[in-house]
Every structure is written in structure tokens, then in C-alpha cells.
Scaffold this active site. Structure first.
Site, short mmCIF file in Angstrom:
data_model
loop_
_atom_site.label_atom_id
_atom_site.label_comp_id
_atom_site.label_asym_id
_atom_site.label_seq_id
_atom_site.Cartn_x
_atom_site.Cartn_y
_atom_site.Cartn_z
N CYS A 134 58.27 35.13 148.12
CA CYS A 134 58.61 34.16 147.07
C CYS A 134 59.14 32.84 147.62
CB CYS A 134 59.65 34.76 146.11
SG CYS A 134 61.18 35.28 146.90
N HIS A 157 86.88 42.44 109.42
CA HIS A 157 87.42 41.27 108.74
C HIS A 157 86.34 40.37 108.17
CE1 HIS A 157 91.65 41.43 110.73
NE2 HIS A 157 91.64 42.01 109.55
#
Length: 534
Positions: free
Chosen positions: A486, A189
């Protein structure tokens, strides 16, 4: 000056246009302080009534868009309104909600199933309709979350995977501009609308890299897109799985006083920190995705998540990035999650993700798609038992198959785990399917000290010897797999000697802590003892 890069494409609408690139998939994610409301509006928790209201809002928006539109545009809008009014879609969503799915995820799953069917169709005309349904899905999702899709600057060249018809119709093309789509269709479209309004457009360029605002030219006559500054074509992903990160060969290392290489990565939270990635680091050792995905609307938005993760990977370049899946629940709420029934109070991390697989599946698809842009590894939070990893790996495998059927580029990343539950640390040798391990010392300390996470009366320093002893035992049980740390302890020089002695060689710390840790490392031997003369 670099020569312009000319990429071959398919012409969808003739004409030539030039302008600054607008990257449709680039996340426009403000910081938490800048966001007027990072959570969900009250109607998000309103169940089926909220969905009906969002559909009504979307229909009203489309009807206003159709006012004064030409016949072709009106036909497209009428199709979308007809789909929104189709009772079978609302019924299918309602059925999912009855099975304990939140309204957001129920809507996304229903429309995604419809989109997948269209993308698998034999006829190009049917495949092109998939973007119309994507348009509807995102419009209603925006109405549910109170975050409608914004327009882009007039005169820009729209760059993205595809373009929604309503976005084309809402834009002012009188000031020029064009469209360059990585995929797209000449039968869709948007292509039809572009030809009707004489907007130059090309499709099937393949994914290329460009920065927002870079000059781009679209040649709809010859079927090409020309990148004037720093652009590059991104090759399709290799079919083989990316190997686990080898933490001993990545650039960005420094050495202890006795010459043992040590890697220093950084932890990041907010997307705004991505731009400050230090090229001297060895990459990102921990991205906490829950700081970027703060509401159910974000958790249901695969495109937004993929764009955020991709941005991190592109910024990191050749350096590895470890993204932790959503560590939500407990003291880390996801706005709107309180309205979703869960299996038990205090559910958190991987247990919550497995209990609410609709959340995990969206994030898995976003990570799989982002993985083609860099050296991604995925880390699972709060893992306690080996079967939790196996179940999540199966979700990734299933979602990878779905993406493959839709011909969407993706790559299976290595999947590792946070080591933050003491029982997991003691049995680390049983987690054979984990590609790597990373110690989260904040929770590990909490559970070893039998304290609440925010208990100010617990002295972390007093618990440190027990934490260090447990880490040393666990490193031996890792049997040679990549291991890192971490948590906050990694960024505290007081514990560096003990962590080195435990066998850790990869530290991921807050960016502000990197200089202090780097300085401390060069004054220590690999066994944690001070270097001669120190």
C-alpha cells in the site's frame, strides 16, 4: 417505486410525525482546509484547571437552558448540574490525571465507568439514566475542545442510538418533528420530555439504514417507524469472528496478460474521499485514520470515530476495508499529544499506542462497533516485534468484553500489520498472530536507506532494488497469509514488474494512480515479464 419499509418499535410518546431524517451519528467532518481550528484550544493542555473551567462552562450552559423551562425540564437540568458539581467525579478524574492521563482521557474514562455501571443495572429506570451521564460527558468534552454540540434542523425526525436530554431541551419543536431511537427507553428523561411536549417518539427500533434527509415517519401511537426511501433494517452481528479477507476472491480484480488475477484497492486519507470510492475497485486497502483523528479531542471521541469508520464501511458495501490504527508520533503529530508525557522521544505507531493505551482503547472500541457494518480488517502501524500484535489483540479482546457487558453491537475484525520495519520483514514468519500483511514501502525505503523520511537527497529509485529483494523474501515468509502493498511504490508503474515478480497480487494505491497501474498490469505477465507483443 419501492414499498415503504415499516419497522416495529416501542411507543415512547404518542402522535404521528413525518419529516426529513437527521442522522445523529453521521459524522459532520469538514476537510482540514474547512476547519477553522483542527487542533485543541490552549486550555486543553491546562490540566485540572482546564477541567474545572470546562465544568463551569457546562454548568453555565445548563443554567441558561433552564431559564423559562417547565418544572419537569428544570428537574432534569438540576440533576445534571448536581452531578457536575459532585466533587467525587472531579476527584476521580484528577486521580487518573495523576497517573499520567491527559485531562481529556481522564474525564472520558471516569464518566465511561459511571455509564457502564448504570447500563448494567437491573432496574430500567437506572439504565435509562446512563444517557444523562453521557450527555454530561459530551458537554464537558465539547467545552474542553471548544466544539459544542450543534442543533439539528427544525421539523426533522431525529434518528440515532439515543438522545441526550439537553439536546431535546435545546431544540425548537414548535415546527414539528419526531424521534426514532435504535435503543432508548420509555422510562428515560427524553421520553418523559417528549410526552410532556407532545413530540412523537419511538424507541427500540433496532439499527436501520437511512440517508440524511430521507423522508421518515414516526408512529408513536402504533409503535412504528416508516422509511419511505431505500431504508433497511441492519441485522444484529453474528457472534462468530469475521474471517480474514481472502484477497483472491473479492470482486474488482483484473488479470495479468497470462491470466493471473490481481486486485487493485485504493488508499484514502481524508473522510471527504469516502464519497468518491470507485465501485470498480476491490475496496479500501488502506485508510489512514490519523487524517480523520487529528487532535486529542478526536482521539477521545469514540462516537465520532465510530461514525467515520462506519461511513467508510457502508460506502464500501460488500467490499473489504482495511483501516490502519493511528500512526502518530514522529513526523505525524496529534495536536495536543505534545503535552502528554511519553516514554521516549520519537515514539511512533504501535509503540506509542501501547505506551498510551487510553488512545488505543478508544479507537479499538470505535473499530469494534463499526465492524458490524461491513468487511472490516484492522491494520497495526510500525510493528517491530510479534508481542506488539499480541498486546494490541488483548486490548481489542478486553474492549470487546466491555462492549458486550453494555450490550453494544460489535464484532472482532481480523487484525494484521504493516510491514515497514526491515527487521519485521526479515522475520515475518514469526508473526503468527497477524491475520495479514501489507508492505508500507515509504518507511521501508527510508529505513533501508538510513535516511530521514523527508530527505530529498535520497533517490528512492536507487534504494528500490534492495526494497524489492526484501519484499520478495518477506512474501515467501508470509506462508500463504494474505499479503498486499500500500506504499507509494505500489502506485508507480516503474516498480510494477519487480513487485509482481516478488509475488504480490494485491495493490492498494491512491485513487488517481489506479488507472495507470491497471493499464500496466494487463501488459505484464505474473512473473513481471512483458507480455508477448508489448
Amino acid at each position: 417505486m419501492a414499498e415503504p419499509l415499516r419497522l416495529k418499535a416501542k411507543s415512547a410518546s404518542p402522535g404521528v410525525a413525518s419529516g426529513p431524517a437527521f442522522l445523529a451519528e453521521e459524522p459532520k467532518a469538514p476537510s482540514a482546509a474547512e476547519r477553522p481550528d483542527a487542533g485543541l484550544p490552549p486550555q486543553m493542555a491546562g490540566g485540572f484547571g482546564a477541567l474545572e473551567k470546562a465544568i463551569d462552562i457546562s454548568i453555565g450552559e445548563l443554567e441558561r437552558l433552564a431559564e423559562g423551562a417547565d418544572a419537569e425540564s428544570r428537574d432534569i437540568i438540576d440533576f445534571q448540574i448536581e452531578v457536575l458539581r459532585d466533587p467525587t467525579i472531579a476527584e476521580a478524574t484528577g486521580a487518573r490525571m495523576e497517573k499520567d492521563q491527559n485531562v481529556v482521557f481522564a474525564w472520558v474514562a471516569t464518566l465511561d465507568a459511571y455509564i457502564s455501571e448504570l447500563e448494567a443495572a437491573d432496574e430500567e429506570q437506572m439504565r435509562a439514566r446512563a444517557v444523562d451521564i453521557l450527555d454530561i460527558k459530551n458537554r464537558v468534552l465539547g467545552a474542553l475542545a471548544g466544539t459544542p454540540v450543534a442543533d439539528f434542523p427544525a421539523g426533522s425526525v431525529f434518528v440515532g442510538k439515543d438522545m441526550e436530554p439537553s439536546r431535546f431541551l435545546a431544540h425548537d419543536w414548535s415546527k414539528g418533528g419526531g424521534i426514532a431511537l435504535f435503543a432508548g427507553s420509555t422510562a428515560g428523561h427524553v421520553a418523559l420530555l417528549a410526552r410532556a411536549k407532545s413530540v412523537p417518539m419511538v424507541v427500540a427500533t433496532g439499527r436501520f439504514s437511512a440517508a440524511d434527509g430521507d423522508p421518515v415517519s414516526v408512529d408513536g401511537d402504533a409503535g412504528a417507524v416508516i422509511l419511505q426511501a431505500g431504508g433497511m433494517l441492519i441485522p444484529p452481528p453474528a457472534p462468530t469472528q469475521v474471517p480474514a479477507v481472502d484477497t483472491q476472491t473479492v470482486s474488482g480484480e483484473l488479470r495479468t496478460a497470462d491470466g493471473v488475477p490481481i486486485l487493485i484497492s485504493i488508499n484514502i486519507n481524508d473522510p471527504a474521499e469516502i464519497d468518491a470510492l470507485d465501485p470498480a475497485t476491490a475496496g479500501v486497502g488502506l485508510m489512514r485514520s490519523e487524517f480523520s483523528v487529528t487532535s486529542l479531542a478526536d482521539a477521545a471521541n469514540e462516537e465520532r470515530q465510530e461514525a467515520i469508520y462506519r461511513r467508510v464501511l457502508e460506502q464500501a458495501g460488500e467490499k473489504p476495508v482495511i483501516i490502519r490504527m493511528l500512526d502518530i508520533g514522529g513526523d505525524k503529530p496529534l495536536t495536543g499529544l505534545e503535552d502528554m508525557p511519553i516514554l521516549e522521544p520519537g515514539l511512533r505507531g504501535i509503540r506509542l499506542l501501547l505506551a498510551r493505551p487510553e488512545i488505543a482503547r478508544v479507537q479499538a472500541r470505535a473499530l469494534l462497533r463499526a465492524a458490524v457494518y461491513g468487511k472490516l480488517s484492522v491494520m497495526l502501524p510500525m510493528v517491530t516485534f510479534p508481542e506488539e500484535i499480541d498486546r494490541m489483540r488483548e486490548i481489542f479482546r478486553e474492549e470487546a468484553e466491555r462492549l458486550g457487558r453494555r450490550s453494544l453491537p460489535h464484532r472482532m475484525p481480523p487484525i494484521g500489520m504493516m510491514v515497514e520495519v526491515p527487521s519485521a520483514a526479515l522475520m515475518l514468519d514469526t508473526f503468527g498472530s497477524a491475520a495479514f500483511f501489507s508492505f508500507g514501502t515509504n518507511d521501508l525505503t527510508q529505513y533501508l536507506a538510513a535516511s530521514a523520511r523527508d530527505d530529498i537527497n535520497v533517490d528512492a529509485g536507487k534504494a528500490a532494488p534492495a526494497v524489492l529483494r526484501l519484499i520478495a523474501q518477506a512474501v515467501k515468509l508470509a506462508a500463504g497469509k494474505p499479503v498486499s502493498i500500500c506504499g507509494d511504490m505500489a502506485g508507480d508503474p516503474r516498480y510494477l514488474s519487480g513487485l509482481l515478480a516478488a509475488g504480490l497480487r494485491h495493490f492498494s494505491v491512491a485513487p488517481a494512480r489506479r488507472p495507470a497501474i491497471s493499464s500496466a498490469i494487463i501488459g505484464l505477465n505474473a512473473d513481471g515479464t512483458k507480455a508477448a507483443g508489448e
